[in-house]
Design a protein around this motif. Structure first.
Motif, PDB file in Angstrom:
ATOM      1  N   LEU A  13       0.807  -1.219   0.000  1.00 19.53           N
ATOM      2  CA  LEU A  13       0.000   0.000   0.000  1.00 19.53           C
ATOM      3  C   LEU A  13       0.842   1.272   0.000  1.00 19.53           C
ATOM      4  N   MET A  14       2.014   1.234   0.597  1.00 19.94           N
ATOM      5  CA  MET A  14       2.857   2.426   0.620  1.00 19.94           C
ATOM      6  C   MET A  14       3.661   2.571  -0.669  1.00 19.94           C
ATOM      7  N   SER A  15       4.223   1.481  -1.145  1.00 19.56           N
ATOM      8  CA  SER A  15       5.068   1.552  -2.342  1.00 19.56           C
ATOM      9  C   SER A  15       4.255   1.516  -3.631  1.00 19.56           C
ATOM     10  N   ALA A  16       3.069   0.920  -3.580  1.00 18.61           N
ATOM     11  CA  ALA A  16       2.212   0.811  -4.766  1.00 18.61           C
ATOM     12  C   ALA A  16       0.759   1.050  -4.339  1.00 18.61           C
ATOM     13  N   PRO A  17       0.385   2.311  -4.077  1.00 20.33           N
ATOM     14  CA  PRO A  17      -0.957   2.626  -3.568  1.00 20.33           C
ATOM     15  C   PRO A  17      -2.068   2.151  -4.503  1.00 20.33           C
ATOM     16  N   VAL A  18      -3.126   1.635  -3.898  1.00 16.67           N
ATOM     17  CA  VAL A  18      -4.217   1.045  -4.666  1.00 16.67           C
ATOM     18  C   VAL A  18      -4.914   2.067  -5.560  1.00 16.67           C
ATOM     19  N   VAL A  19      -4.820   3.355  -5.229  1.00 15.13           N
ATOM     20  CA  VAL A  19      -5.485   4.391  -6.023  1.00 15.13           C
ATOM     21  C   VAL A  19      -4.977   4.411  -7.464  1.00 15.13           C
ATOM     22  N   PHE A  20      -3.757   3.932  -7.686  1.00 16.45           N
ATOM     23  CA  PHE A  20      -3.188   3.976  -9.036  1.00 16.45           C
ATOM     24  C   PHE A  20      -3.760   2.905  -9.961  1.00 16.45           C
ATOM     25  N   ILE A  21      -4.530   1.977  -9.424  1.00 15.07           N
ATOM     26  CA  ILE A  21      -5.091   0.932 -10.287  1.00 15.07           C
ATOM     27  C   ILE A  21      -5.940   1.544 -11.401  1.00 15.07           C
ATOM     28  N   GLN A  22      -6.709   2.594 -11.084  1.00 15.53           N
ATOM     29  CA  GLN A  22      -7.523   3.231 -12.119  1.00 15.53           C
ATOM     30  C   GLN A  22      -6.650   3.826 -13.229  1.00 15.53           C
ATOM     31  N   TYR A  23      -5.488   4.355 -12.865  1.00 17.08           N
ATOM     32  CA  TYR A  23      -4.580   4.904 -13.867  1.00 17.08           C
ATOM     33  C   TYR A  23      -3.973   3.792 -14.719  1.00 17.08           C
ATOM     34  N   LYS A 175      -0.137  20.719 -13.751  1.00 19.31           N
ATOM     35  CA  LYS A 175       1.277  20.361 -13.906  1.00 19.31           C
ATOM     36  C   LYS A 175       1.536  18.865 -13.787  1.00 19.31           C
ATOM     37  N   GLY A 176       0.486  18.062 -13.605  1.00 19.21           N
ATOM     38  CA  GLY A 176       0.692  16.622 -13.540  1.00 19.21           C
ATOM     39  C   GLY A 176      -0.043  16.004 -12.370  1.00 19.21           C
ATOM     40  N   ILE A 177       0.400  14.810 -11.986  1.00 16.50           N
ATOM     41  CA  ILE A 177      -0.137  14.134 -10.808  1.00 16.50           C
ATOM     42  C   ILE A 177       1.028  13.758  -9.897  1.00 16.50           C
ATOM     43  N   THR A 178       0.731  13.632  -8.606  1.00  9.76           N
ATOM     44  CA  THR A 178       1.783  13.237  -7.668  1.00  9.76           C
ATOM     45  C   THR A 178       2.059  11.746  -7.817  1.00  9.76           C
ATOM     46  N   ARG A 179       3.304  11.363  -7.582  1.00  5.97           N
ATOM     47  CA  ARG A 179       3.679   9.960  -7.734  1.00  5.97           C
ATOM     48  C   ARG A 179       3.433   9.145  -6.478  1.00  5.97           C
ATOM     49  N   ASP A 180       2.986   9.807  -5.394  1.00  4.86           N
ATOM     50  CA  ASP A 180       2.692   9.034  -4.187  1.00  4.86           C
ATOM     51  C   ASP A 180       1.238   8.569  -4.146  1.00  4.86           C
ATOM     52  N   TYR A 181       0.282   9.497  -4.428  1.00  4.67           N
ATOM     53  CA  TYR A 181      -1.132   9.119  -4.357  1.00  4.67           C
ATOM     54  C   TYR A 181      -1.949   9.567  -5.568  1.00  4.67           C
ATOM     55  N   GLY A 182      -1.296   9.957  -6.646  1.00  2.00           N
ATOM     56  CA  GLY A 182      -2.012  10.288  -7.869  1.00  2.00           C
ATOM     57  C   GLY A 182      -2.883  11.523  -7.777  1.00  2.00           C
ATOM     58  N   LEU A 183      -2.504  12.472  -6.914  1.00  2.00           N
ATOM     59  CA  LEU A 183      -3.279  13.703  -6.779  1.00  2.00           C
ATOM     60  C   LEU A 183      -2.962  14.643  -7.944  1.00  2.00           C
ATOM     61  N   LEU A 184      -3.967  15.377  -8.380  1.00  2.00           N
ATOM     62  CA  LEU A 184      -3.781  16.321  -9.478  1.00  2.00           C
ATOM     63  C   LEU A 184      -3.063  17.567  -8.963  1.00  2.00           C
ATOM     64  N   ILE A 185      -1.990  17.959  -9.636  1.00  2.00           N
ATOM     65  CA  ILE A 185      -1.199  19.119  -9.226  1.00  2.00           C
ATOM     66  C   ILE A 185      -1.644  20.332 -10.040  1.00  2.00           C
ATOM     67  N   GLN A 201      -2.935  20.181  -4.447  1.00  2.00           N
ATOM     68  CA  GLN A 201      -2.953  18.771  -4.804  1.00  2.00           C
ATOM     69  C   GLN A 201      -4.372  18.271  -4.569  1.00  2.00           C
ATOM     70  N   LEU A 202      -5.049  17.897  -5.640  1.00  2.00           N
ATOM     71  CA  LEU A 202      -6.485  17.648  -5.599  1.00  2.00           C
ATOM     72  C   LEU A 202      -6.796  16.164  -5.720  1.00  2.00           C
ATOM     73  N   GLN A 203      -7.704  15.692  -4.870  1.00  2.00           N
ATOM     74  CA  GLN A 203      -8.091  14.288  -4.876  1.00  2.00           C
ATOM     75  C   GLN A 203      -9.142  14.022  -5.945  1.00  2.00           C
ATOM     76  N   SER A 204      -9.066  12.844  -6.552  1.00  2.00           N
ATOM     77  CA  SER A 204     -10.016  12.492  -7.604  1.00  2.00           C
ATOM     78  C   SER A 204     -11.399  12.181  -7.052  1.00  2.00           C
TER      79      SER A 204
END
Length: 220
Positions: A13-23, A175-185, A201-204
């Motif tokens: 969960l820390m190294s590969a957060p589940v939120v990135f599955i949608q991406y 400017k992109g998304i964060t690499r920790d939790y995929g938040l919109l920058i 940093q905005l949550q989906s």
């Protein structure tokens, strides 16, 4: 439309957060389409944050207007030592209504004469194979720089100027998304659209992105 059940280990969960599955699923859909056959690699298909697939409208390609062609929904819950993520995805392959389809794109942007419509079975196999490879790598590396580059290569939003409704209507540049939790920058813009130094940093799950209006607003 298809669904996939992903058993995501808790120790990742820390190294590969589940939120990135949608991406990852979104990236797999684009990769699956573009690797389907000759001529598909140039189809104008893009990723809209956080979980939609858009395509250049073939009814008037000179206007450079994108329209939705697919979407992804992930429902995840914790069970024992893993997160179980049920992924539902839809992609309009053959039906031109209500927006457009892969087949319509193929006929408009074809690089060969009389291209065959996509086979749903073959297309699904391409997408699932791409997802399997992406997910296996994700478990090893997390959403690293290589993943980031892959994602941005088909992303609609880099440097797009938007209005942040929840912040009083300020202008900001994506400017992109964060690499920790995929938040919109989103970087605030001030006078003459110069960066002010303030970054959001905005949550989906709490913000929706109206791509056509360039508007980020709170979900109700």
């Amino acid at each position: 439309m298809f669904s996939v059940c992903v058993h995501h280990p808790v120790d990742k969960l820390m190294s590969a957060p589940v939120v990135f599955i949608q991406y990852l699923v979104a990236m797999a859909i684009v990769q699956g389409v573009k690797s389907y056959d000759k001529g598909y690699d140039t189809l104008p298909i893009k990723l809209k944050w956080p979980n939609d697939i858009y395509a250049l409208d073939p009814s008037d390609p000179t206007c450079k207007t994108y329209t939705k062609i697919g979407g992804i929904l992930v429902n995840a819950h914790y069970s024992s030592s893993e997160y179980i993520a049920v992924v539902g995805a839809g992609l309009n392959a053959l039906n031109p209504a209500p927006t457009t389809s892969l087949n319509a794109l193929l006929q408009t942007f074809k690089t060969t004469s009389n291209p065959e419509p996509p086979s749903l079975e073959k297309l699904l196999a391409r997408i699932l194979t791409a997802f399997e490879e992406l997910y296996a790598r994700f478990l090893r590396t997390g959403f690293d720089k290589e993943f980031e580059d892959m994602y941005y290569s088909n992303w609609l939003h880099m440097d797009q100027i938007v209005i942040l409704e929840a912040e009083g209507g300020v202008r900001a540049k994506i400017k992109g998304i964060t690499r920790d939790y995929g938040l919109l920058i989103a970087e605030e813009l001030g006078w003459e659209d110069r960066p002010t130094g303030k970054v959001w940093q905005l949550q989906s799950d709490s913000n929706s992105f109206d791509f056509f209006k360039g508007l980020l607003k709170r979900k109700m």
